[in-house]
Design a protein around this motif. Structure first.
Motif, PDB file in Angstrom:
ATOM      1  N   GLU A   3     -64.724  99.628  74.271  1.00 32.97           N
ATOM      2  CA  GLU A   3     -65.502 100.674  74.975  1.00 32.97           C
ATOM      3  C   GLU A   3     -65.058 101.919  74.428  1.00 32.97           C
ATOM      4  OE1 GLU A   3     -68.235  99.262  76.088  1.00 32.97           O
ATOM      5  OE2 GLU A   3     -67.487  97.149  76.410  1.00 32.97           O
ATOM      6  N   SER A   4     -66.149 102.730  74.160  1.00 34.17           N
ATOM      7  CA  SER A   4     -65.803 104.015  74.008  1.00 34.17           C
ATOM      8  C   SER A   4     -65.357 104.913  75.138  1.00 34.17           C
ATOM      9  CB  SER A   4     -67.227 104.712  73.508  1.00 34.17           C
ATOM     10  OG  SER A   4     -68.082 104.917  74.843  1.00 34.17           O
ATOM     11  N   GLU A   5     -64.883 106.061  74.735  1.00 30.69           N
ATOM     12  CA  GLU A   5     -64.166 107.247  75.767  1.00 30.69           C
ATOM     13  C   GLU A   5     -65.475 107.313  76.905  1.00 30.69           C
ATOM     14  OE1 GLU A   5     -62.063 109.633  78.270  1.00 30.69           O
ATOM     15  OE2 GLU A   5     -61.372 108.510  76.716  1.00 30.69           O
ATOM     16  N   GLU A   6     -66.644 107.701  76.359  1.00 36.36           N
ATOM     17  CA  GLU A   6     -67.628 108.114  77.136  1.00 36.36           C
ATOM     18  C   GLU A   6     -68.010 106.976  78.116  1.00 36.36           C
ATOM     19  OE1 GLU A   6     -67.758 108.254  73.823  1.00 36.36           O
ATOM     20  OE2 GLU A   6     -67.032 110.467  73.884  1.00 36.36           O
ATOM     21  N   GLN A   7     -68.110 105.565  77.918  1.00 33.20           N
ATOM     22  CA  GLN A   7     -68.404 104.568  78.470  1.00 33.20           C
ATOM     23  C   GLN A   7     -67.504 104.148  79.563  1.00 33.20           C
ATOM     24  OE1 GLN A   7     -71.369 102.538  78.702  1.00 33.20           O
ATOM     25  NE2 GLN A   7     -70.431 102.242  80.520  1.00 33.20           N
ATOM     26  N   LEU A   8     -65.973 104.277  79.355  1.00 33.59           N
ATOM     27  CA  LEU A   8     -65.049 104.017  80.268  1.00 33.59           C
ATOM     28  C   LEU A   8     -65.174 105.318  81.547  1.00 33.59           C
ATOM     29  CD1 LEU A   8     -62.159 103.250  77.741  1.00 33.59           C
ATOM     30  CD2 LEU A   8     -63.358 101.823  79.343  1.00 33.59           C
ATOM     31  N   GLY A  14     -68.798 106.319  87.845  1.00 35.80           N
ATOM     32  CA  GLY A  14     -69.453 105.511  88.822  1.00 35.80           C
ATOM     33  C   GLY A  14     -68.793 104.842  89.834  1.00 35.80           C
ATOM     34  N   GLY A  15     -67.535 104.167  89.543  1.00 30.99           N
ATOM     35  CA  GLY A  15     -66.673 103.531  90.502  1.00 30.99           C
ATOM     36  C   GLY A  15     -66.404 104.588  91.584  1.00 30.99           C
ATOM     37  N   LEU A  16     -65.799 105.833  91.302  1.00 24.91           N
ATOM     38  CA  LEU A  16     -65.466 106.824  92.230  1.00 24.91           C
ATOM     39  C   LEU A  16     -66.954 107.184  93.126  1.00 24.91           C
ATOM     40  CD1 LEU A  16     -63.684 109.274  89.775  1.00 24.91           C
ATOM     41  CD2 LEU A  16     -62.720 107.783  92.026  1.00 24.91           C
ATOM     42  N   ASP A  17     -67.999 107.065  92.559  1.00 24.62           N
ATOM     43  CA  ASP A  17     -69.292 107.204  93.406  1.00 24.62           C
ATOM     44  C   ASP A  17     -69.732 106.124  94.289  1.00 24.62           C
ATOM     45  OD1 ASP A  17     -69.329 110.019  92.595  1.00 24.62           O
ATOM     46  OD2 ASP A  17     -70.691 109.585  90.873  1.00 24.62           O
ATOM     47  N   GLN A  23     -67.126  99.743  88.729  1.00 22.45           N
ATOM     48  CA  GLN A  23     -65.695  99.622  88.966  1.00 22.45           C
ATOM     49  C   GLN A  23     -65.157  98.349  88.435  1.00 22.45           C
ATOM     50  OE1 GLN A  23     -63.727 101.947  89.922  1.00 22.45           O
ATOM     51  NE2 GLN A  23     -61.945 100.683  90.043  1.00 22.45           N
ATOM     52  N   ALA A  24     -65.999  97.189  88.678  1.00 27.08           N
ATOM     53  CA  ALA A  24     -65.687  95.995  87.980  1.00 27.08           C
ATOM     54  C   ALA A  24     -65.788  96.097  86.448  1.00 27.08           C
ATOM     55  CB  ALA A  24     -66.500  94.923  88.632  1.00 27.08           C
ATOM     56  N   ALA A  25     -66.804  96.632  86.028  1.00 29.29           N
ATOM     57  CA  ALA A  25     -66.803  96.717  84.385  1.00 29.29           C
ATOM     58  C   ALA A  25     -65.686  97.294  83.945  1.00 29.29           C
ATOM     59  CB  ALA A  25     -68.182  97.336  83.988  1.00 29.29           C
ATOM     60  N   LEU A  26     -65.327  98.526  84.639  1.00 22.65           N
ATOM     61  CA  LEU A  26     -64.170  99.289  84.130  1.00 22.65           C
ATOM     62  C   LEU A  26     -62.788  98.406  84.113  1.00 22.65           C
ATOM     63  CD1 LEU A  26     -62.955 101.963  83.429  1.00 22.65           C
ATOM     64  CD2 LEU A  26     -62.560 102.519  85.784  1.00 22.65           C
ATOM     65  N   LEU A  27     -62.454  97.831  85.046  1.00 21.00           N
ATOM     66  CA  LEU A  27     -61.333  97.080  85.135  1.00 21.00           C
ATOM     67  C   LEU A  27     -61.555  96.094  84.352  1.00 21.00           C
ATOM     68  CD1 LEU A  27     -60.795  96.922  89.130  1.00 21.00           C
ATOM     69  CD2 LEU A  27     -59.725  98.435  87.435  1.00 21.00           C
ATOM     70  N   ARG A  28     -62.659  95.324  83.847  1.00 20.61           N
ATOM     71  CA  ARG A  28     -62.765  94.409  82.786  1.00 20.61           C
ATOM     72  C   ARG A  28     -62.424  94.854  81.544  1.00 20.61           C
ATOM     73  NH1 ARG A  28     -66.727  92.541  85.926  1.00 20.61           N
ATOM     74  NH2 ARG A  28     -68.318  93.333  84.642  1.00 20.61           N
ATOM     75  N   ALA A  29     -62.692  96.006  81.331  1.00 26.18           N
ATOM     76  CA  ALA A  29     -62.696  96.688  79.984  1.00 26.18           C
ATOM     77  C   ALA A  29     -61.226  97.041  79.718  1.00 26.18           C
ATOM     78  CB  ALA A  29     -63.814  97.723  79.613  1.00 26.18           C
ATOM     79  N   LEU A  30     -60.332  97.324  80.766  1.00 23.24           N
ATOM     80  CA  LEU A  30     -59.382  97.979  80.491  1.00 23.24           C
ATOM     81  C   LEU A  30     -58.293  96.850  80.272  1.00 23.24           C
ATOM     82  CD1 LEU A  30     -58.997 100.597  83.240  1.00 23.24           C
ATOM     83  CD2 LEU A  30     -59.671 100.990  81.097  1.00 23.24           C
ATOM     84  N   VAL A  31     -58.519  95.714  80.726  1.00 22.31           N
ATOM     85  CA  VAL A  31     -57.582  94.673  80.265  1.00 22.31           C
ATOM     86  C   VAL A  31     -56.919  94.504  78.755  1.00 22.31           C
ATOM     87  CG1 VAL A  31     -57.008  92.303  80.481  1.00 22.31           C
ATOM     88  CG2 VAL A  31     -58.077  93.193  82.511  1.00 22.31           C
ATOM     89  N   ASP A  68     -59.712 113.332  87.513  1.00 26.21           N
ATOM     90  CA  ASP A  68     -60.328 114.620  87.173  1.00 26.21           C
ATOM     91  C   ASP A  68     -61.450 114.313  86.569  1.00 26.21           C
ATOM     92  OD1 ASP A  68     -61.589 117.231  86.714  1.00 26.21           O
ATOM     93  OD2 ASP A  68     -59.543 118.260  86.242  1.00 26.21           O
ATOM     94  N   ARG A  69     -62.757 114.446  86.950  1.00 29.69           N
ATOM     95  CA  ARG A  69     -63.973 114.047  86.217  1.00 29.69           C
ATOM     96  C   ARG A  69     -64.080 114.860  84.695  1.00 29.69           C
ATOM     97  NH1 ARG A  69     -68.185 111.949  90.320  1.00 29.69           N
ATOM     98  NH2 ARG A  69     -66.864 111.115  91.979  1.00 29.69           N
ATOM     99  N   GLU A  70     -63.517 116.112  84.923  1.00 31.28           N
ATOM    100  CA  GLU A  70     -63.889 116.922  83.764  1.00 31.28           C
ATOM    101  C   GLU A  70     -62.860 116.700  82.592  1.00 31.28           C
ATOM    102  OE1 GLU A  70     -66.319 119.126  83.761  1.00 31.28           O
ATOM    103  OE2 GLU A  70     -66.712 118.057  85.709  1.00 31.28           O
ATOM    104  N   ARG A  71     -62.047 115.784  82.874  1.00 34.96           N
ATOM    105  CA  ARG A  71     -60.865 115.411  81.817  1.00 34.96           C
ATOM    106  C   ARG A  71     -61.206 113.919  81.224  1.00 34.96           C
ATOM    107  NH1 ARG A  71     -56.027 118.817  81.946  1.00 34.96           N
ATOM    108  NH2 ARG A  71     -56.288 120.471  83.113  1.00 34.96           N
ATOM    109  N   PRO A  72     -60.572 113.925  80.057  1.00 38.65           N
ATOM    110  CA  PRO A  72     -60.669 112.541  79.376  1.00 38.65           C
ATOM    111  C   PRO A  72     -60.025 111.329  80.070  1.00 38.65           C
ATOM    112  CG  PRO A  72     -60.019 113.824  77.786  1.00 38.65           C
ATOM    113  CD  PRO A  72     -59.959 114.624  79.171  1.00 38.65           C
ATOM    114  N   PHE A  73     -60.797 110.305  80.325  1.00 40.90           N
ATOM    115  CA  PHE A  73     -60.457 109.173  81.038  1.00 40.90           C
ATOM    116  C   PHE A  73     -59.065 108.590  80.564  1.00 40.90           C
ATOM    117  CE2 PHE A  73     -60.286 104.719  81.976  1.00 40.90           C
ATOM    118  CZ  PHE A  73     -59.929 104.662  83.205  1.00 40.90           C
TER     119      PHE A  73
END
Length: 178
Positions: A3-8, A14-17, A23-31, A68-73
């Protein structure tokens, strides 16, 4: 698929909100990202890699409010992953006792090791017991600050302050007695 930086970052925000699906999609993509990160740094040990991936996912979840939402994930992600790896390597540090070390050193011409130890013991004796123990634990025995604090039953900041003040006192002592 990576996944791209922007998508992550979008999934993280989205998870923070409160978006559980993001949040689930993020965790799956991080594995796969984390597996790759740890495989490049550890030889073998698939169990260790999987443990680190799980520990990192838990750390990301529990520390998500610090993002920090303003910084790269990914910079935030890999910083957490690096700290997990460092903790893992510290836990796995293997100490091998060497029997008759002093005899071996003398035979090989390293008699100075014994006198160096006596010098260190003499210097540490000039400090308070707390400072001497903190320095011995962290700088001689190789314990982490957390391990030293636990062993001495004091706080980590207390260990850090004791080491700092003790080293400062030793430096002054050495400067005054050339």
């Amino acid at each position: 698929m990576r996944e791209s930086e922007e998508q992550l970052q979008a999934w993280m925000i989205g998870g923070l909100d409160g978006d559980a699906a993001a949040q689930a999609a993020l965790l799956r993509a991080l594995v796969p990202l984390l597996r790759s990160f740890y495989r490049r740094r550890l030889r073998g040990g698939e169990d260790d890699i999987e443990d680190l991936v799980q520990e990192t996912l838990i750390a990301i979840h529990t520390r998500r409010a610090t993002y920090d939402r303003e910084r790269p994930f990914t910079a935030w992600l890999y910083a957490i992953a690096r700290y997990r790896l460092i903790d893992h390597l510290r836990r796995r540090r293997i100490l091998v006792p060497i029997e008759n070390l002093e005899d071996i050193l003398v035979t090989e011409g390293f008699e100075a090791a014994s006198s160096a130890r006596l010098d260190v013991d003499r210097l540490l004796a000039s400090l308070s017991p707390k400072q001497a123990r903190a320095i011995r634990d962290t700088h001689i025995d190789g314990l982490s600050v957390a391990e030293a604090a636990s062993g001495a039953q004091i706080g980590e900041s207390d260990v850090k302050v004791s080491v700092h003040r003790g080293l400062k006192a030793l430096a002054a002592l050495i400067r005054s007695n050339p």
